[in-house]
Design a protein around this motif. Structure first.
Motif, PDB file in Angstrom:
ATOM      1  N   SER B 357     -11.132  -2.697  -7.003  1.00 16.94           N
ATOM      2  CA  SER B 357     -10.601  -0.664  -6.789  1.00 16.94           C
ATOM      3  C   SER B 357     -10.362  -1.233  -5.062  1.00 16.94           C
ATOM      4  O   SER B 357     -10.009   0.197  -4.958  1.00 16.94           O
ATOM      5  N   HIS B 358     -12.113  -1.546  -4.559  1.00 16.25           N
ATOM      6  CA  HIS B 358     -11.651  -1.660  -2.865  1.00 16.25           C
ATOM      7  C   HIS B 358     -10.604  -2.326  -3.176  1.00 16.25           C
ATOM      8  O   HIS B 358      -9.953  -1.808  -1.697  1.00 16.25           O
ATOM      9  N   ALA B 359      -9.998  -3.507  -3.320  1.00 14.06           N
ATOM     10  CA  ALA B 359      -8.797  -2.976  -2.575  1.00 14.06           C
ATOM     11  C   ALA B 359      -7.059  -3.140  -3.145  1.00 14.06           C
ATOM     12  O   ALA B 359      -6.300  -2.482  -2.236  1.00 14.06           O
ATOM     13  N   ILE B 360      -7.603  -1.848  -3.422  1.00 16.06           N
ATOM     14  CA  ILE B 360      -6.778  -0.683  -4.271  1.00 16.06           C
ATOM     15  C   ILE B 360      -6.600  -0.053  -3.769  1.00 16.06           C
ATOM     16  O   ILE B 360      -6.147   0.871  -3.007  1.00 16.06           O
ATOM     17  N   GLY B 361      -7.830   0.455  -3.644  1.00 18.19           N
ATOM     18  CA  GLY B 361      -8.515   1.688  -2.268  1.00 18.19           C
ATOM     19  C   GLY B 361      -7.663   1.793  -0.820  1.00 18.19           C
ATOM     20  O   GLY B 361      -7.838   2.805  -0.275  1.00 18.19           O
ATOM     21  N   TYR B 362      -7.670   0.410  -0.351  1.00 20.70           N
ATOM     22  CA  TYR B 362      -7.422   0.011   1.063  1.00 20.70           C
ATOM     23  C   TYR B 362      -6.021  -0.444   1.423  1.00 20.70           C
ATOM     24  O   TYR B 362      -5.038  -0.357   1.867  1.00 20.70           O
ATOM     25  N   LEU B 363      -5.262  -0.383  -0.223  1.00 19.16           N
ATOM     26  CA  LEU B 363      -3.788   0.319  -0.046  1.00 19.16           C
ATOM     27  C   LEU B 363      -3.327   1.039   0.609  1.00 19.16           C
ATOM     28  O   LEU B 363      -1.648   1.076   1.407  1.00 19.16           O
ATOM     29  N   LYS B 364      -3.791   2.588   0.463  1.00 18.76           N
ATOM     30  CA  LYS B 364      -3.463   3.268   1.287  1.00 18.76           C
ATOM     31  C   LYS B 364      -2.534   3.249   2.872  1.00 18.76           C
ATOM     32  O   LYS B 364      -1.894   3.835   3.816  1.00 18.76           O
ATOM     33  N   ARG B 365      -4.175   2.132   3.232  1.00 21.20           N
ATOM     34  CA  ARG B 365      -4.073   2.184   4.903  1.00 21.20           C
ATOM     35  C   ARG B 365      -2.850   1.016   4.590  1.00 21.20           C
ATOM     36  O   ARG B 365      -2.067   0.959   5.843  1.00 21.20           O
ATOM     37  N   LEU B 366      -2.882  -0.253   3.949  1.00 18.56           N
ATOM     38  CA  LEU B 366      -1.936  -1.669   4.355  1.00 18.56           C
ATOM     39  C   LEU B 366      -0.447  -0.901   3.903  1.00 18.56           C
ATOM     40  O   LEU B 366       0.158  -1.304   4.709  1.00 18.56           O
ATOM     41  N   MET B 367      -0.077  -0.405   2.826  1.00 21.36           N
ATOM     42  CA  MET B 367       1.545   0.006   2.382  1.00 21.36           C
ATOM     43  C   MET B 367       1.843   0.208   3.709  1.00 21.36           C
ATOM     44  O   MET B 367       3.695  -0.321   3.686  1.00 21.36           O
ATOM     45  N   PRO B 368       1.425   1.817   3.769  1.00 22.68           N
ATOM     46  CA  PRO B 368       2.938   2.319   5.257  1.00 22.68           C
ATOM     47  C   PRO B 368       2.746   1.044   6.097  1.00 22.68           C
ATOM     48  O   PRO B 368       4.194   1.082   6.969  1.00 22.68           O
ATOM     49  N   LYS B 369       2.289  -0.109   6.436  1.00 17.96           N
ATOM     50  CA  LYS B 369       2.792  -0.842   7.082  1.00 17.96           C
ATOM     51  C   LYS B 369       3.342  -2.165   6.688  1.00 17.96           C
ATOM     52  O   LYS B 369       4.370  -2.499   7.562  1.00 17.96           O
ATOM     53  N   THR B 370       3.366  -2.183   4.991  1.00 13.40           N
ATOM     54  CA  THR B 370       4.595  -2.700   5.194  1.00 13.40           C
ATOM     55  C   THR B 370       6.328  -2.866   4.633  1.00 13.40           C
ATOM     56  O   THR B 370       6.783  -1.499   4.719  1.00 13.40           O
ATOM     57  N   LYS B 371       7.875  -3.789   4.059  1.00 14.06           N
ATOM     58  CA  LYS B 371       8.771  -2.869   4.578  1.00 14.06           C
ATOM     59  C   LYS B 371       8.977  -3.182   2.827  1.00 14.06           C
ATOM     60  O   LYS B 371       8.043  -4.086   2.200  1.00 14.06           O
ATOM     61  N   LYS B 372      10.150  -2.660   2.666  1.00 13.63           N
ATOM     62  CA  LYS B 372      10.631  -2.777   0.791  1.00 13.63           C
ATOM     63  C   LYS B 372      10.840  -4.230   0.641  1.00 13.63           C
ATOM     64  O   LYS B 372      10.636  -4.678  -0.515  1.00 13.63           O
ATOM     65  N   SER B 373      11.317  -4.954   1.895  1.00 13.47           N
ATOM     66  CA  SER B 373      11.530  -6.571   1.016  1.00 13.47           C
ATOM     67  C   SER B 373      10.417  -7.437   0.941  1.00 13.47           C
ATOM     68  O   SER B 373      10.567  -8.500   0.721  1.00 13.47           O
ATOM     69  N   GLU B 374       9.736  -6.628   1.129  1.00 15.20           N
ATOM     70  CA  GLU B 374       7.801  -7.543   0.952  1.00 15.20           C
ATOM     71  C   GLU B 374       7.340  -7.631  -0.222  1.00 15.20           C
ATOM     72  O   GLU B 374       7.116  -6.866  -0.777  1.00 15.20           O
ATOM     73  N   SER B 375       6.710  -8.652  -0.475  1.00 16.99           N
ATOM     74  CA  SER B 375       5.916  -8.134  -1.766  1.00 16.99           C
ATOM     75  C   SER B 375       4.220  -8.191  -0.683  1.00 16.99           C
ATOM     76  O   SER B 375       3.346  -9.377  -0.280  1.00 16.99           O
ATOM     77  N   VAL B 376       4.062  -8.096  -1.841  1.00 14.73           N
ATOM     78  CA  VAL B 376       2.146  -7.896  -1.895  1.00 14.73           C
ATOM     79  C   VAL B 376       1.176  -7.984  -3.034  1.00 14.73           C
ATOM     80  O   VAL B 376       1.443  -7.721  -4.016  1.00 14.73           O
ATOM     81  N   VAL B 377       0.217  -9.021  -3.221  1.00 15.00           N
ATOM     82  CA  VAL B 377      -0.472  -9.324  -4.153  1.00 15.00           C
ATOM     83  C   VAL B 377      -1.937  -9.505  -4.037  1.00 15.00           C
ATOM     84  O   VAL B 377      -2.058  -9.250  -3.695  1.00 15.00           O
ATOM     85  N   LEU B 378      -2.234  -8.671  -5.142  1.00 14.58           N
ATOM     86  CA  LEU B 378      -3.661  -8.393  -5.758  1.00 14.58           C
ATOM     87  C   LEU B 378      -4.279  -8.411  -6.101  1.00 14.58           C
ATOM     88  O   LEU B 378      -3.890  -8.877  -7.441  1.00 14.58           O
ATOM     89  N   CYS B 379      -5.957  -9.476  -5.862  1.00 18.12           N
ATOM     90  CA  CYS B 379      -6.253 -10.075  -6.847  1.00 18.12           C
ATOM     91  C   CYS B 379      -6.931  -8.872  -7.258  1.00 18.12           C
ATOM     92  O   CYS B 379      -8.229  -8.362  -6.813  1.00 18.12           O
ATOM     93  N   LEU B 380      -6.504  -9.149  -9.432  1.00 23.48           N
ATOM     94  CA  LEU B 380      -7.496  -7.679  -9.871  1.00 23.48           C
ATOM     95  C   LEU B 380      -8.505  -8.549 -10.786  1.00 23.48           C
ATOM     96  O   LEU B 380      -8.333  -9.100 -11.473  1.00 23.48           O
ATOM     97  N   SER B 381      -9.655  -8.933 -10.714  1.00 18.02           N
ATOM     98  CA  SER B 381     -10.170  -9.742  -9.941  1.00 18.02           C
ATOM     99  C   SER B 381     -11.869  -9.164 -11.651  1.00 18.02           C
ATOM    100  O   SER B 381     -11.854 -10.741 -12.494  1.00 18.02           O
ATOM    101  N   GLY B 382     -11.072  -8.233 -11.980  1.00 20.18           N
ATOM    102  CA  GLY B 382     -12.117  -8.309 -12.756  1.00 20.18           C
ATOM    103  C   GLY B 382     -11.438  -6.946 -13.488  1.00 20.18           C
ATOM    104  O   GLY B 382     -11.062  -5.780 -13.516  1.00 20.18           O
ATOM    105  N   ARG B 383     -12.219  -6.300 -14.591  1.00 18.81           N
ATOM    106  CA  ARG B 383     -11.828  -4.718 -15.661  1.00 18.81           C
ATOM    107  C   ARG B 383     -12.825  -3.839 -15.934  1.00 18.81           C
ATOM    108  O   ARG B 383     -14.369  -4.845 -15.539  1.00 18.81           O
ATOM    109  N   GLY B 384     -12.720  -2.681 -15.869  1.00 14.19           N
ATOM    110  CA  GLY B 384     -13.467  -1.420 -15.363  1.00 14.19           C
ATOM    111  C   GLY B 384     -14.786  -1.285 -16.015  1.00 14.19           C
ATOM    112  O   GLY B 384     -15.367   0.050 -16.125  1.00 14.19           O
TER     113      GLY B 384
END
Lengths: 265, 397
Positions: B357-384
């Motif tokens: 969830s920390h990585a997901i929480g960081y997306l709000k800072r990362l995503m605005p810097k990315t482009k539509k043509s790009e890809s982001v892969v997040l490791c969802l290491s475990g369930r809640g």
């Protein structure tokens, strides 16, 4: 100069055919004043070497007793400066007993290993024992210790194969610390059965004194083990006595008297 | 350029790693290093492990394109590597099956392990059932309170859970106690370390067992015609999911990697677990790595909402990758993690563990810097599931 105080002492004891008794204390347990008082009293009672344990937050080679004394000392805010200050004070007062600095590596590393070696030697420490530092790591520290005259003592254990034990013995200055058991520090009822055999092998490989530590608590054990080696190191059993007497030093000093008598007789 | 051969023979990743352990353990570490070197090249071992990973643990795990999550930002496409779908609920099982099988090869009868959140403890207890090994798990008394469900699971699985009352009563202290047990019982016991930490060979061995995460991701991206990803993002406590995820891509220069550490109540408070961001090189648990410590070299307490990130050091390879500037390490607070939990649950119907969830929480800072043509892969290491009580007490919805 520093390490010679340790080496001379061990040499004299050997000449006199006397066994060596080394006592461990945790710096600042029960408090700094008591540590100073205990070192002086132990010196008077015939203890040959003091191993002064610097408290660390994560003492992973230590059992519950030394964990406890370390936590208490840290809660009182003991720092490296206190260790250097105490050694300096004792030397200024003419106290000549060899004192080894026992510490996990991190406090030394954080201080800077060379700066530490220089400062420890200048303060009046004679040697250093770092239980989580095998001879392969931080070899620069070995040079620094030699340069400033700090004897570095390494540990040999029942799981150390013979060629390795021989190599470690060569790197030891002063003496070799033989760990009598598989496990952490702490008083034990029984001595492990293979100690005799291991010590016989080890003593053939080196002419440096071998002292046995870990698990030594009764005068009988101390006498038995010093019969197989050049002497013993006792730690947790001392701390146990300080703890049971709520920090009064009397019982620990009386205990040391009985231990010294057992080893030296 | 990243060297492929790290660690070196002495277990160093640049300045970090090594073996800072009591002498009693040196022989066991040599034996383990040799045994591991042999099984790496042993096709029977690898085949057997692969069967367990596929038929028992449920690998390969899915790579899912989170379109509704991507739509929140309207930038790069976001993919989730679904380690939460593994048996026992997290990536930890990849490592415990590997080491369990190795322990059997070594002739060991007894396993000791440390656990923080209890995920590694459950995965270890599970592997011990499969391989018929006796299992003792050390767990901080505070974590036992926080993760009651996992404690119960471990006990159902026949493991003995021993509470640790020393120090901060969390993962750090459980690790001390597991090492003390190992020192005492080294002849018949294997220490099944749960992360890419500890003395050599653990950081390399655990990395290799976890590398299946990244290896699969690479193939799955190719299949989806995405090719190489532009960003990889994972949470970092000890750092095993992140290393396993990043490792195969380290040599691919165009792939940017982000490790998210737990900032707890904020990196400028005293309550955080941001080792790489705020620590200094030091020695703990047999390795040299970044370490949260005070000026006198005493280890400081870590804090995080997630027990799995609540650790004052980090794997030595991460320390190396930070200094080599190959991976960028950032932080997310407890609050960010809760936001991340809520976001993924609502957008995709997936409840993540509080660690990723920390990585997901960081997306709000990362995503605005990315482009539509790009890809982001997040490791969802475990369930809640394990965190529901924590979330319930903190999220007022």
């Amino acid at each position: 100069m520093t390490e010679s105080r340790l080496i001379d002492k061990l040499g004299n004891l050997r000449k006199q055919k006397s066994k060596v008794f080394c006592a461990f204390l945790t710096l600042g347990y029960p408090n700094l004043g008591a540590t100073e008082k205990l070192i002086k009293a132990f010196d008077r009672e015939g203890v040959d070497i003091i191993e002064l344990g610097f408290p660390f937050s994560d003492p992973l080679a230590d059992g519950p007793t030394i964990q406890y004394s370390s936590e208490k000392a840290l809660a009182r805010g003991v720092t490296l400066r206190d260790a250097f200050g105490l050694a300096k004070k004792l030397r200024r007062q003419g106290c000549r007993i060899p004192i080894l600095f026992f510490s996990y590596l991190n406090p030394i590393y954080r201080y800077g290993i060379r700066a530490f070696a220089k400062k420890a030697a200048a303060s009046g420490f004679d040697g250093v024992i770092v239980p989580d530092l095998p001879p392969e790591e931080e070899t620069g520290f070995q040079h620094d210790c030699r340069r400033y005259g700090l004897a570095q003592v390494f540990l040999v254990t029942p799981t150390t194969a013979q060629p390795r034990a021989r190599a470690i013995a060569r790197k030891c200055r002063g003496f070799i610390y033989y760990v009598s058991l598989r496990g952490v520090t702490g008083a034990r009822r029984n001595i492990s059965a293979d100690v005799r055999r291991h010590l016989a092998v080890l003593e053939k490989d080196t002419d440096k004194p071998v002292l046995v530590g870990f698990g030594v608590s009764s005068p009988k054990q101390a006498k038995f083990l010093s019969g197989l080696s050049e002497g013993v190191i006792v730690g947790s059993a001392i701390i146990d006595r300080l703890r049971k007497s709520s920090g009064k030093t009397g019982p620990a000093i009386a205990y040391i008297r009985s231990m010294v008598r057992a080893v030296k007789s | 350029m990243m060297k492929k051969t790290l660690p070196d023979k002495r277990g160093y990743f640049g300045d970090f790693g090594g073996r800072y352990v009591p002498e009693t353990l040196m022989r066991a570490l040599d034996e383990l290093t040799n045994a591991y070197r042999l099984v790496r090249k042993d096709s029977n071992f690898q085949k057997e492990l692969r069967e367990y990973l596929e038929d028992y643990a449920g690998r390969p795990t899915a790579l899912y394109e989170a379109k509704r999550l991507s739509a929140v930002y309207k930038r790069a496409r976001i993919f989730l590597k679904r380690e939460d779908l593994c048996h026992t609920g997290a990536h930890k099982i990849n490592n415990t099956l590997g080491q369990g099988l190795l322990a059997v090869r070594l002739g060991k009868k007894r396993i000791v392990a440390e656990t923080g959140a209890g995920q590694h403890g459950v995965a270890t207890a599970t592997a011990c059932r499969v391989f018929g090994l006796k299992c003792v798990v050390y767990m901080g008394a505070l974590d036992i309170e926080r993760q009651a469900l996992n404690v119960y699971k471990m006990r159902l699985l026949g493991a003995e859970v021993r509470p640790v009352y020393s120090g901060s009563r969390t993962l750090k202290d459980a690790t001390n106690e597991a090492i003390r047990d190992w020192v005492t019982n080294v002849d018949d016991t294997h220490y099944l370390l749960g992360s890419v930490v500890g003395p050599h060979p653990y950081p390399a061995m655990v990395r290799d067992f976890q590398s299946t995460i990244g290896d699969e991701t690479r193939g799955q991206l190719r299949k989806k015609r995405v090719g190489l990803p532009d960003y990889l993002i994972a949470c970092v406590g000890g750092g095993s999911n992140a290393i396993g995820f990043f490792h195969t891509f380290l040599k691919d220069r165009g792939v940017r990697m982000i490790g998210v550490e737990a900032a707890g109540k904020g990196v400028n408070t005293r309550e955080h677990a941001a080792t790489l961001t705020k620590g200094f090189p030091g020695i703990l648990h047999g390795m040299k790595s970044y370490l949260l410590q005070n000026r006198d070299g005493q280890v400081e307490l870590a804090h995080s909402i997630s027990a799995g990130l609540d650790y004052p050091s980090v794997g030595p390879e991460h320390s190396y990758l930070k200094d080599a500037k190959r991976v960028r390490y950032v932080t997310a607070t407890d609050r960010d993690a809760l936001d991340g939990f809520k976001l993924l649950t609502e957008a995709e119907g997936i409840m993540p563990a509080l660690e990723p969830s920390h990585a997901i929480g960081y997306l709000k800072r990362l995503m605005p810097k990315t482009k539509k043509s790009e890809s982001v892969v997040l490791c969802l290491s475990g369930r809640g599931d394990k965190d529901i009580d924590t979330v319930k007490s903190l999220l007022k919805t």
